[in-house]
Design a protein around this motif. Structure first.
Motif, PDB file in Angstrom:
ATOM      1  N   GLY A  14       3.572  -2.375   1.596  1.00 29.86           N
ATOM      2  CA  GLY A  14       3.282  -0.951   1.498  1.00 29.86           C
ATOM      3  C   GLY A  14       3.608  -0.131   2.720  1.00 29.86           C
ATOM      4  O   GLY A  14       3.511   1.099   2.684  1.00 29.86           O
ATOM      5  N   ILE A  15       3.982  -0.779   3.815  1.00 28.38           N
ATOM      6  CA  ILE A  15       4.293  -0.050   5.042  1.00 28.38           C
ATOM      7  C   ILE A  15       5.762  -0.282   5.381  1.00 28.38           C
ATOM      8  O   ILE A  15       6.184  -1.418   5.643  1.00 28.38           O
ATOM      9  CB  ILE A  15       3.370  -0.475   6.199  1.00 28.38           C
ATOM     10  CG1 ILE A  15       1.908  -0.152   5.830  1.00 28.38           C
ATOM     11  CG2 ILE A  15       3.779   0.223   7.489  1.00 28.38           C
ATOM     12  CD1 ILE A  15       0.882  -0.602   6.849  1.00 28.38           C
ATOM     13  N   ARG A  85      -5.359  -2.320  14.760  1.00 25.15           N
ATOM     14  CA  ARG A  85      -6.409  -1.461  14.183  1.00 25.15           C
ATOM     15  C   ARG A  85      -7.695  -2.272  14.063  1.00 25.15           C
ATOM     16  O   ARG A  85      -7.728  -3.284  13.358  1.00 25.15           O
ATOM     17  CB  ARG A  85      -5.986  -0.944  12.814  1.00 25.15           C
ATOM     18  CG  ARG A  85      -7.107  -0.238  12.091  1.00 25.15           C
ATOM     19  CD  ARG A  85      -6.815   1.202  11.879  1.00 25.15           C
ATOM     20  NE  ARG A  85      -8.021   1.894  11.457  1.00 25.15           N
ATOM     21  CZ  ARG A  85      -8.292   3.120  11.774  1.00 25.15           C
ATOM     22  NH1 ARG A  85      -7.451   3.811  12.500  1.00 25.15           N
ATOM     23  NH2 ARG A  85      -9.379   3.701  11.361  1.00 25.15           N
ATOM     24  N   LEU A  86      -8.740  -1.843  14.765  1.00 25.89           N
ATOM     25  CA  LEU A  86     -10.021  -2.530  14.680  1.00 25.89           C
ATOM     26  C   LEU A  86     -10.675  -2.257  13.341  1.00 25.89           C
ATOM     27  O   LEU A  86     -10.600  -1.144  12.824  1.00 25.89           O
ATOM     28  CB  LEU A  86     -10.940  -2.100  15.820  1.00 25.89           C
ATOM     29  CG  LEU A  86     -10.758  -2.919  17.104  1.00 25.89           C
ATOM     30  CD1 LEU A  86      -9.418  -2.703  17.726  1.00 25.89           C
ATOM     31  CD2 LEU A  86     -11.876  -2.656  18.062  1.00 25.89           C
ATOM     32  N   LEU A  97      -6.746  -5.648  12.472  1.00 26.98           N
ATOM     33  CA  LEU A  97      -5.486  -5.764  11.748  1.00 26.98           C
ATOM     34  C   LEU A  97      -4.372  -5.632  12.770  1.00 26.98           C
ATOM     35  O   LEU A  97      -4.434  -4.786  13.667  1.00 26.98           O
ATOM     36  CB  LEU A  97      -5.348  -4.653  10.701  1.00 26.98           C
ATOM     37  CG  LEU A  97      -6.443  -4.547   9.655  1.00 26.98           C
ATOM     38  CD1 LEU A  97      -6.169  -3.371   8.724  1.00 26.98           C
ATOM     39  CD2 LEU A  97      -6.584  -5.828   8.865  1.00 26.98           C
ATOM     40  N   TYR A  98      -3.360  -6.452  12.638  1.00 27.39           N
ATOM     41  CA  TYR A  98      -2.224  -6.431  13.557  1.00 27.39           C
ATOM     42  C   TYR A  98      -0.965  -6.275  12.728  1.00 27.39           C
ATOM     43  O   TYR A  98      -0.725  -7.037  11.795  1.00 27.39           O
ATOM     44  CB  TYR A  98      -2.189  -7.721  14.365  1.00 27.39           C
ATOM     45  CG  TYR A  98      -1.006  -7.868  15.273  1.00 27.39           C
ATOM     46  CD1 TYR A  98      -0.763  -6.949  16.283  1.00 27.39           C
ATOM     47  CD2 TYR A  98      -0.133  -8.935  15.130  1.00 27.39           C
ATOM     48  CE1 TYR A  98       0.332  -7.095  17.127  1.00 27.39           C
ATOM     49  CE2 TYR A  98       0.950  -9.098  15.964  1.00 27.39           C
ATOM     50  CZ  TYR A  98       1.177  -8.169  16.966  1.00 27.39           C
ATOM     51  OH  TYR A  98       2.265  -8.318  17.798  1.00 27.39           O
ATOM     52  N   GLN A 114      -1.802   4.430   6.517  1.00 23.79           N
ATOM     53  CA  GLN A 114      -1.930   3.339   5.547  1.00 23.79           C
ATOM     54  C   GLN A 114      -2.788   2.196   6.098  1.00 23.79           C
ATOM     55  O   GLN A 114      -3.582   1.596   5.371  1.00 23.79           O
ATOM     56  CB  GLN A 114      -0.549   2.841   5.132  1.00 23.79           C
ATOM     57  CG  GLN A 114       0.195   3.866   4.275  1.00 23.79           C
ATOM     58  CD  GLN A 114       1.634   3.479   4.064  1.00 23.79           C
ATOM     59  OE1 GLN A 114       2.412   3.431   5.006  1.00 23.79           O
ATOM     60  NE2 GLN A 114       1.987   3.190   2.820  1.00 23.79           N
ATOM     61  N   LEU A 115      -2.641   1.899   7.381  1.00 27.17           N
ATOM     62  CA  LEU A 115      -3.444   0.843   7.992  1.00 27.17           C
ATOM     63  C   LEU A 115      -4.928   1.214   7.980  1.00 27.17           C
ATOM     64  O   LEU A 115      -5.783   0.354   7.742  1.00 27.17           O
ATOM     65  CB  LEU A 115      -2.963   0.593   9.417  1.00 27.17           C
ATOM     66  CG  LEU A 115      -3.099  -0.812   9.965  1.00 27.17           C
ATOM     67  CD1 LEU A 115      -2.430  -1.834   9.071  1.00 27.17           C
ATOM     68  CD2 LEU A 115      -2.549  -0.896  11.367  1.00 27.17           C
ATOM     69  N   LYS A 116      -5.229   2.479   8.185  1.00 26.68           N
ATOM     70  CA  LYS A 116      -6.622   2.948   8.120  1.00 26.68           C
ATOM     71  C   LYS A 116      -7.187   2.728   6.716  1.00 26.68           C
ATOM     72  O   LYS A 116      -8.311   2.256   6.545  1.00 26.68           O
ATOM     73  CB  LYS A 116      -6.701   4.424   8.498  1.00 26.68           C
ATOM     74  CG  LYS A 116      -8.112   4.988   8.471  1.00 26.68           C
ATOM     75  CD  LYS A 116      -8.112   6.450   8.920  1.00 26.68           C
ATOM     76  CE  LYS A 116      -9.513   6.930   9.131  1.00 26.68           C
ATOM     77  NZ  LYS A 116     -10.091   7.620   8.031  1.00 26.68           N
TER      78      LYS A 116
END
Length: 124
Positions: A14-15, A85-86, A97-98, A114-116
């Motif tokens: 998705g990214i 992203r913590l 997330l890495y 998107q990661l959020k």
């Protein structure tokens, strides 16, 4: 709610420009799951190394008396973005997330958005 496996698949599919993804426990440095990567991108080594980055930043914030929480950390290389992203949900304490992205093929603002979303849906 998304499992680790679902979160990894969403990160990679998705990214745009995603090269590798991991969900990592920064209390131990262990990756709970990885997807992508390759011989030039060992996500297990990166997970352990980025654990030190987070620990150093948390320690520095404590020394400075900063009460805010880390949302994400961006590391920009010549051809890649490395986004950490913590996970802040009730079950995500101590996780991050890495995501590694190709700099030429990715949109950093969209990737952060998107990661959020993925982080908010992660259930471990």
């Amino acid at each position: 709610m998304a499992t680790v496996e679902v979160a990894l698949k969403e990160m990679m599919a998705g990214i745009e420009g995603a090269l590798g993804a991991a969900v990592v426990d920064y209390t131990s440095g262990m990756a709970l799951g990885t997807l992508g990567g390759g011989k030039d991108l060992d996500l297990t080594v990166a997970a352990a190394g980025n654990t030190d980055v987070i620990r150093a930043k948390v320690r520095t914030m404590e020394l400075l008396g900063l009460k805010s929480q880390i949302e994400d950390i961006l590391i920009t290389l010549g051809g890649q973005y490395h986004l950490i992203r913590l996970v802040t949900g009730r079950n995500g304490n101590g996780l991050f997330l890495y995501l590694v992205m190709d700099k030429e093929r990715s949109n950093l603002a969209m990737a952060r958005h998107q990661l959020k979303r993925i982080e908010e849906q992660l259930e471990v």
